[in-house]
Design a protein around this motif. Structure first.
Motif, short mmCIF file in Angstrom:
data_model
loop_
_atom_site.label_atom_id
_atom_site.label_comp_id
_atom_site.label_asym_id
_atom_site.label_seq_id
_atom_site.Cartn_x
_atom_site.Cartn_y
_atom_site.Cartn_z
N MET A 35 0.83 -1.20 0.00
CA MET A 35 0.00 0.00 0.00
C MET A 35 0.86 1.25 0.00
O MET A 35 2.03 1.22 0.36
N VAL A 47 -3.79 3.67 -1.05
CA VAL A 47 -3.88 2.91 -2.28
C VAL A 47 -3.31 1.51 -2.04
O VAL A 47 -2.17 1.38 -1.58
N ASP A 49 -2.53 -2.38 -3.66
CA ASP A 49 -2.36 -3.17 -4.88
C ASP A 49 -3.00 -4.53 -4.69
O ASP A 49 -2.60 -5.28 -3.79
N PRO A 51 -3.81 -6.88 -7.65
CA PRO A 51 -4.00 -7.37 -9.01
C PRO A 51 -4.58 -8.78 -9.04
O PRO A 51 -4.22 -9.62 -8.22
N TYR A 113 -12.38 0.89 -6.90
CA TYR A 113 -11.53 -0.22 -7.34
C TYR A 113 -11.46 -0.22 -8.86
O TYR A 113 -12.48 -0.30 -9.54
N SER A 115 -8.67 -1.50 -12.16
CA SER A 115 -7.43 -2.09 -12.68
C SER A 115 -6.56 -2.71 -11.59
O SER A 115 -5.33 -2.56 -11.59
N VAL A 117 -6.39 -1.91 -8.44
CA VAL A 117 -5.94 -0.95 -7.42
C VAL A 117 -7.16 -0.46 -6.64
O VAL A 117 -8.10 0.07 -7.22
N THR A 119 -8.50 2.24 -4.10
CA THR A 119 -8.18 3.57 -3.60
C THR A 119 -9.22 3.96 -2.55
O THR A 119 -10.40 4.00 -2.85
#
Length: 147
Positions: A35, A47, A49, A51, A113, A115, A117, A119
């Protein structure tokens, strides 16, 4: 102000990376998620991550000024007769908790949310923002100072 809950989490993550251990996280022992956090004007932005994690596999909760994020990445479903050659992406449960200071407005947190990510935006509470205070008295006109 944002505060981390577990000061040893980064040490555990580093130890796992150096040892090459990559066990899937479970609900009782989740993997950490990377983050970033910063302040932009009157709000904090965090933020994460994630994926390959579908939006419906993400849980975001606030309880008693603790923001909790949990997500689960499941293994790919491969067709019958297909043999996996390389599987390096971490699977399982990922989790992160942040202590939120009393100066933040936990009632107006928003999340987006896109891609892979997540936030999260946390506004600063109105009572914590600087304001001007009038001063009266004496023969002079009232004036303001920054508080």
């Amino acid at each position: 102000m944002l505060m981390r809950t577990d000061p040893f989490r980064e040490l555990d993550r580093l130890t796992q990376q150096l040892s090459g251990a990559s066990s899937p996280g479970t609900w009782s022992r989740p993997n950490p998620m990377p983050m970033d956090a910063y302040r932009a004007g009157d709000e904090y932005v965090v933020v994460f991550d994630l994926p390959g994690v579908p939006q419906e596999a993400i849980e975001l909760d606030v309880e008693r000024n603790v923001l909790s994020v949990k997500a689960e990445r499941r293994p790919l479903t491969v067709a019958e007769g297909v043999e996996m050659q390389v599987a390096e992406r971490p699977l399982g449960v990922f989790s992160r908790q942040l202590f939120l200071g009393d100066t933040l407005d936990t009632e107006r947190i928003t999340a987006e949310y896109e891609s892979g990510v997540l936030t999260v935006k946390i506004p600063v509470a109105a009572q914590a923002k600087p304001r001007k205070i009038s001063i009266s008295g004496g023969d002079s006109e009232p004036r303001q100072i920054n508080a």
